[in-house]
Motif scaffolding. Structure first.
Motif, PDB file in Angstrom:
ATOM      1  N   ASN A 114       0.917  -1.270  -0.055  1.00 16.90           N
ATOM      2  CA  ASN A 114       0.091  -0.017  -0.150  1.00 16.90           C
ATOM      3  C   ASN A 114       0.840   1.134  -0.055  1.00 16.90           C
ATOM      4  N   SER A 115       2.122   1.143   0.284  1.00 16.81           N
ATOM      5  CA  SER A 115       2.950   2.427   0.351  1.00 16.81           C
ATOM      6  C   SER A 115       4.474   1.701  -0.051  1.00 16.81           C
ATOM      7  N   GLY A 116       5.070   3.013  -0.176  1.00 15.96           N
ATOM      8  CA  GLY A 116       6.635   2.679  -0.388  1.00 15.96           C
ATOM      9  C   GLY A 116       7.300   1.926   0.990  1.00 15.96           C
ATOM     10  N   THR A 117       6.894   2.306   1.977  1.00 17.51           N
ATOM     11  CA  THR A 117       7.601   1.880   3.234  1.00 17.51           C
ATOM     12  C   THR A 117       7.164   0.416   3.320  1.00 17.51           C
ATOM     13  N   GLU A 118       6.015   0.121   3.080  1.00 17.89           N
ATOM     14  CA  GLU A 118       5.487  -1.469   2.997  1.00 17.89           C
ATOM     15  C   GLU A 118       6.279  -2.284   2.055  1.00 17.89           C
ATOM     16  N   ALA A 119       6.447  -1.541   0.911  1.00 16.88           N
ATOM     17  CA  ALA A 119       7.078  -2.302  -0.290  1.00 16.88           C
ATOM     18  C   ALA A 119       8.406  -2.591   0.314  1.00 16.88           C
ATOM     19  N   VAL A 120       9.224  -1.536   0.875  1.00 14.60           N
ATOM     20  CA  VAL A 120      10.482  -1.787   1.318  1.00 14.60           C
ATOM     21  C   VAL A 120      10.481  -2.765   2.544  1.00 14.60           C
ATOM     22  N   MET A 121       9.698  -3.001   3.330  1.00 14.46           N
ATOM     23  CA  MET A 121       9.582  -3.748   4.284  1.00 14.46           C
ATOM     24  C   MET A 121       9.694  -5.311   3.899  1.00 14.46           C
ATOM     25  N   SER A 142      19.891   8.492   1.210  1.00 10.67           N
ATOM     26  CA  SER A 142      18.621   7.735   0.619  1.00 10.67           C
ATOM     27  C   SER A 142      17.612   7.709   1.842  1.00 10.67           C
ATOM     28  N   PHE A 143      16.330   7.514   1.475  1.00  7.31           N
ATOM     29  CA  PHE A 143      15.237   7.486   2.425  1.00  7.31           C
ATOM     30  C   PHE A 143      14.485   6.176   1.855  1.00  7.31           C
ATOM     31  N   HIS A 144      13.940   5.307   2.931  1.00  2.00           N
ATOM     32  CA  HIS A 144      13.468   4.159   2.474  1.00  2.00           C
ATOM     33  C   HIS A 144      11.970   3.914   3.202  1.00  2.00           C
ATOM     34  N   GLY A 145      11.585   4.820   3.820  1.00  3.00           N
ATOM     35  CA  GLY A 145      10.253   4.794   4.370  1.00  3.00           C
ATOM     36  C   GLY A 145      10.339   5.084   5.948  1.00  3.00           C
ATOM     37  N   LEU A 146       9.108   4.852   6.403  1.00  4.01           N
ATOM     38  CA  LEU A 146       9.094   5.197   7.830  1.00  4.01           C
ATOM     39  C   LEU A 146       9.037   3.818   8.607  1.00  4.01           C
ATOM     40  N   LEU A 211      19.391   0.399  -2.148  1.00  8.09           N
ATOM     41  CA  LEU A 211      19.637   1.872  -2.501  1.00  8.09           C
ATOM     42  C   LEU A 211      18.756   2.249  -3.629  1.00  8.09           C
ATOM     43  N   GLU A 212      18.994   3.697  -3.595  1.00  7.85           N
ATOM     44  CA  GLU A 212      18.261   4.546  -4.680  1.00  7.85           C
ATOM     45  C   GLU A 212      19.266   4.819  -5.659  1.00  7.85           C
ATOM     46  N   PRO A 213      19.380   4.191  -6.612  1.00  7.60           N
ATOM     47  CA  PRO A 213      20.725   4.629  -7.496  1.00  7.60           C
ATOM     48  C   PRO A 213      20.805   6.214  -8.103  1.00  7.60           C
ATOM     49  N   GLY A 216      16.292   9.961  -4.678  1.00 10.23           N
ATOM     50  CA  GLY A 216      15.141  10.836  -5.015  1.00 10.23           C
ATOM     51  C   GLY A 216      15.253  11.714  -3.653  1.00 10.23           C
ATOM     52  N   ASN A 217      16.031  11.186  -2.618  1.00 10.45           N
ATOM     53  CA  ASN A 217      15.969  12.182  -1.311  1.00 10.45           C
ATOM     54  C   ASN A 217      16.899  12.913  -1.271  1.00 10.45           C
ATOM     55  N   ALA A 218      18.083  12.822  -1.992  1.00 12.67           N
ATOM     56  CA  ALA A 218      19.283  13.687  -1.901  1.00 12.67           C
ATOM     57  C   ALA A 218      19.735  14.469  -3.284  1.00 12.67           C
ATOM     58  N   ILE A 244      16.875  -2.537  -5.413  1.00 15.47           N
ATOM     59  CA  ILE A 244      16.876  -1.246  -5.893  1.00 15.47           C
ATOM     60  C   ILE A 244      15.536  -0.600  -5.427  1.00 15.47           C
ATOM     61  N   ASP A 245      15.491   0.362  -4.689  1.00 18.52           N
ATOM     62  CA  ASP A 245      14.122   1.002  -4.258  1.00 18.52           C
ATOM     63  C   ASP A 245      14.065   2.153  -5.612  1.00 18.52           C
ATOM     64  N   GLU A 246      12.886   1.847  -6.175  1.00 19.52           N
ATOM     65  CA  GLU A 246      12.615   2.525  -7.507  1.00 19.52           C
ATOM     66  C   GLU A 246      10.996   3.073  -6.925  1.00 19.52           C
ATOM     67  N   VAL A 247      10.978   3.441  -5.603  1.00 19.27           N
ATOM     68  CA  VAL A 247       9.594   4.107  -5.235  1.00 19.27           C
ATOM     69  C   VAL A 247       9.593   5.436  -5.855  1.00 19.27           C
ATOM     70  N   LYS A 248      10.672   6.345  -5.967  1.00 15.28           N
ATOM     71  CA  LYS A 248      10.514   7.519  -6.590  1.00 15.28           C
ATOM     72  C   LYS A 248      10.667   7.533  -8.047  1.00 15.28           C
ATOM     73  N   THR A 249      11.911   6.580  -8.682  1.00 10.81           N
ATOM     74  CA  THR A 249      12.186   6.396  -9.886  1.00 10.81           C
ATOM     75  C   THR A 249      11.515   5.637 -10.779  1.00 10.81           C
ATOM     76  N   ALA A 272       6.473   2.345  -6.068  1.00  7.58           N
ATOM     77  CA  ALA A 272       4.963   2.784  -5.473  1.00  7.58           C
ATOM     78  C   ALA A 272       4.901   3.996  -6.330  1.00  7.58           C
ATOM     79  N   LYS A 273       4.574   5.278  -5.822  1.00  2.00           N
ATOM     80  CA  LYS A 273       4.374   6.712  -6.392  1.00  2.00           C
ATOM     81  C   LYS A 273       3.871   6.712  -7.843  1.00  2.00           C
ATOM     82  N   ALA A 274       4.753   6.752  -8.850  1.00  2.00           N
ATOM     83  CA  ALA A 274       3.960   6.994 -10.097  1.00  2.00           C
ATOM     84  C   ALA A 274       3.509   5.942 -10.526  1.00  2.00           C
TER      85      ALA A 274
HETATM   86  C1  LIG Z   1      13.048   6.202  -2.296  1.00  2.00           C
HETATM   87  C2  LIG Z   1      11.815   5.778  -1.258  1.00  2.00           C
HETATM   88  N1  LIG Z   1      11.467   4.828  -0.622  1.00  2.00           N
HETATM   89  C3  LIG Z   1      10.274   4.464   0.124  1.00  2.00           C
HETATM   90  C4  LIG Z   1       9.669   5.716   0.239  1.00  2.00           C
HETATM   91  C5  LIG Z   1       8.403   5.395   1.444  1.00  2.00           C
HETATM   92  O1  LIG Z   1       7.296   5.631   0.782  1.00  2.00           O
HETATM   93  P1  LIG Z   1       5.959   5.934   1.291  1.00  2.00           P
HETATM   94  O2  LIG Z   1       5.945   7.462   1.753  1.00  2.00           O
HETATM   95  O3  LIG Z   1       4.898   5.769   0.252  1.00  2.00           O
HETATM   96  O4  LIG Z   1       5.774   4.993   2.539  1.00  2.00           O
HETATM   97  C6  LIG Z   1       9.911   6.810  -0.308  1.00  2.00           C
HETATM   98  C7  LIG Z   1       9.236   8.039   0.286  1.00  2.00           C
HETATM   99  O5  LIG Z   1       9.305   9.206  -0.254  1.00  2.00           O
HETATM  100  C8  LIG Z   1      10.902   6.839  -0.832  1.00  2.00           C
HETATM  101  O6  LIG Z   1      11.098   8.140  -1.488  1.00  2.00           O
END
Ligand SMILES: Cc1ncc(COP(=O)(O)O)c(C=O)c1O
Length: 436
Positions: A114-121, A142-146, A211-213, A216-218, A244-249, A272-274
């Protein structure tokens, strides 16, 4: 600024929510926190009637435009004809995975979230379940969710970039137990030595490098082709998963995401996102043998959730992916991003500001520095304070963006019809005022 309704709303909201907002990152101070009334195309209108051309796009999910009729009508049809969720499988589950596989050859099998956080988990747990190892390496900036384990960062705010001491590693905030750091190591993007040391020290227990190659958070600081290839090779040699975390890319920088641009495939990928043009849909997937460790059989990796693959999310994903696969939307976005970079480059040059752009045209990182940062520590020596002043001025002029150069400018298809002359004009004025 004249914003009586938003001032009233924030005052009321303080009585009901911490800081008066629904999530931390929306609080921009007592005088600047926004309440949005409506959104359409690439524009937002706040509750006092001010309209903004938006490059923030809700942290990046809007790839076509707000309230895109093609996507919204597909969702409406789905929920009125079939329903939102039943807790059972539907034919749409298979269809959306097939659509993702057609665009992303790195995906052989996939599960939804349902979210990027959950996908990374899900991806991290799968990597650990498959490898039977525990340790995870992530990249500074990098940022991989909460979720707790991913919420450790290098403290660049109190670090002296000209000294010899390494930045300390701190939690993003309170409530993150120290123990959650034990299995996470931070490495530096594009640093071969740090990478080799990581494998030397932790290789036997390293489940994955995540990683995010293109970070998107830097500010879209990007891995070099050589470094990412080296990472791919050492992961393969040592039996560690490359995630590879493609939540943003994903579905933004190319239909096949960052992996298409590099021609390098991960073992596991998060999206996620797009993927849903603003509807909350996410996924993780990758190699079939790795993903097949997920399941309800004895010893299987646990994955599930009430709202997983709900039909609002999946119908939005199906419509969005269909548009991205069969129209020129991403080509339009790239051309628009290039045009915007050219305009901003002209403005910065005319003002005598050293600047550079990082990342692809759909996700533009802007840094006030002579050379493109190669990692997060390099970002610390860019003139991010000037950028921040510039950004606040742009917001005053009606151009919305995150007032932090770590967040890129997101481009959507609807930006193609914006007024580019206006952009050049407001950027020129904002920069002049920001310089003082
Ligand atoms: C690369 C990346 N991974 C994971 C997340 C977490 O996604 P979400 O906010 O949908 O939980 C984000 C959020 O910005 C992100 O940029």
């Amino acid at each position: 600024m004249n914003r009586p309704e938003q001032t009233r709303l924030l005052k009321e909201a303080h009585r009901h929510m911490p800081q008066g907002v629904a999530e931390n990152y929306r609080y921009w101070g007592e005088d600047r926190t926004l309440f949005i009334k409506s959104a359409k195309g690439c524009e937002l209108t706040d509750c006092d009637g001010k309209t903004y051309v938006d490059f923030r796009l809700g942290y990046g999910p809007i790839i076509l435009g707000y309230r895109d009729d093609r996507v919204d009508q597909a969702v409406i049809r789905q929920i009125t004809d079939i329903g939102t969720l039943s807790g059972f499988s539907t034919p749409l589950d298979i269809k959306v995975v097939q659509q993702v596989k057609a665009l992303c050859p790195n995906i052989q099998k996939m599960r939804f979230a349902n979210s990027g956080t959950e996908a990374v988990m899900g991806a991290v747990r799968t990597a650990r379940g498959f490898t039977k190892r525990k340790h995870i390496a992530i990249v500074e900036g990098s940022f991989h969710g909460l979720y707790d384990e991913m919420m450790w960062k290098s403290d660049l705010e109190s670090w002296d970039p000209h000294g010899s001491i390494q930045p300390s590693i701190i939690p993003f905030g309170a409530g993150i137990p120290d123990k959650t750091r034990d299995l996470v190591t931070l490495i530096r993007l594009n640093d071969f030595e740090v990478l080799d040391n990581l494998f030397r020290m932790k290789g036997d227990d390293l489940a994955a490098v995540l990683l995010e190659p293109i970070i998107g958070n830097a500010g879209s600081i990007s891995a070099t082709q050589e470094w990412l290839q080296h990472l791919r090779d050492v992961c393969s040699r040592n039996g560690a998963m490359l995630i590879i975390d493609e939540v943003k890319t994903g579905f933004r920088v190319a239909a096949g995401g960052a992996q298409h641009l590099y021609g390098i495939h991960a073992d596991l990928t998060t999206y996620a996102k797009a993927m849903g043009n603003g509807y909350p849909v996410a996924a993780f997937g990758g190699r079939a043998d790795v993903m097949d460790s997920v399941g309800s059989f004895k010893g299987g990796v646990v994955h599930g959730g009430t709202y997983t693959a709900n039909l609002v999310a999946l119908s939005a994903a199906a419509a969005t992916l269909d548009i991205l696969a069969h129209t020129d939307a991403l080509k339009t976005i790239d051309a628009t991003g290039e045009k915007i970079s050219a305009i901003l480059g002209r403005v910065f040059t005319a003002a005598g500001i050293e600047h550079c752009f990082a990342g692809p045209p759909a996700m533009i990182g802007i840094h006030f520095s002579k050379t493109v940062p190669q990692n997060y520590r390099d970002w610390r020596v860019t003139d991010s304070e000037l950028y921040e002043r510039f950004a606040w001025k742009l917001i005053e002029y009606g151009l919305m963006l995150e007032p932090d150069s770590r967040e890129p400018w997101f481009i959507c298809e609807a930006h193609a019809s914006m007024d580019f002359g206006w952009l050049e004009d407001v950027a020129t004025r904002a920069l002049k005022e920001a310089k003082g």
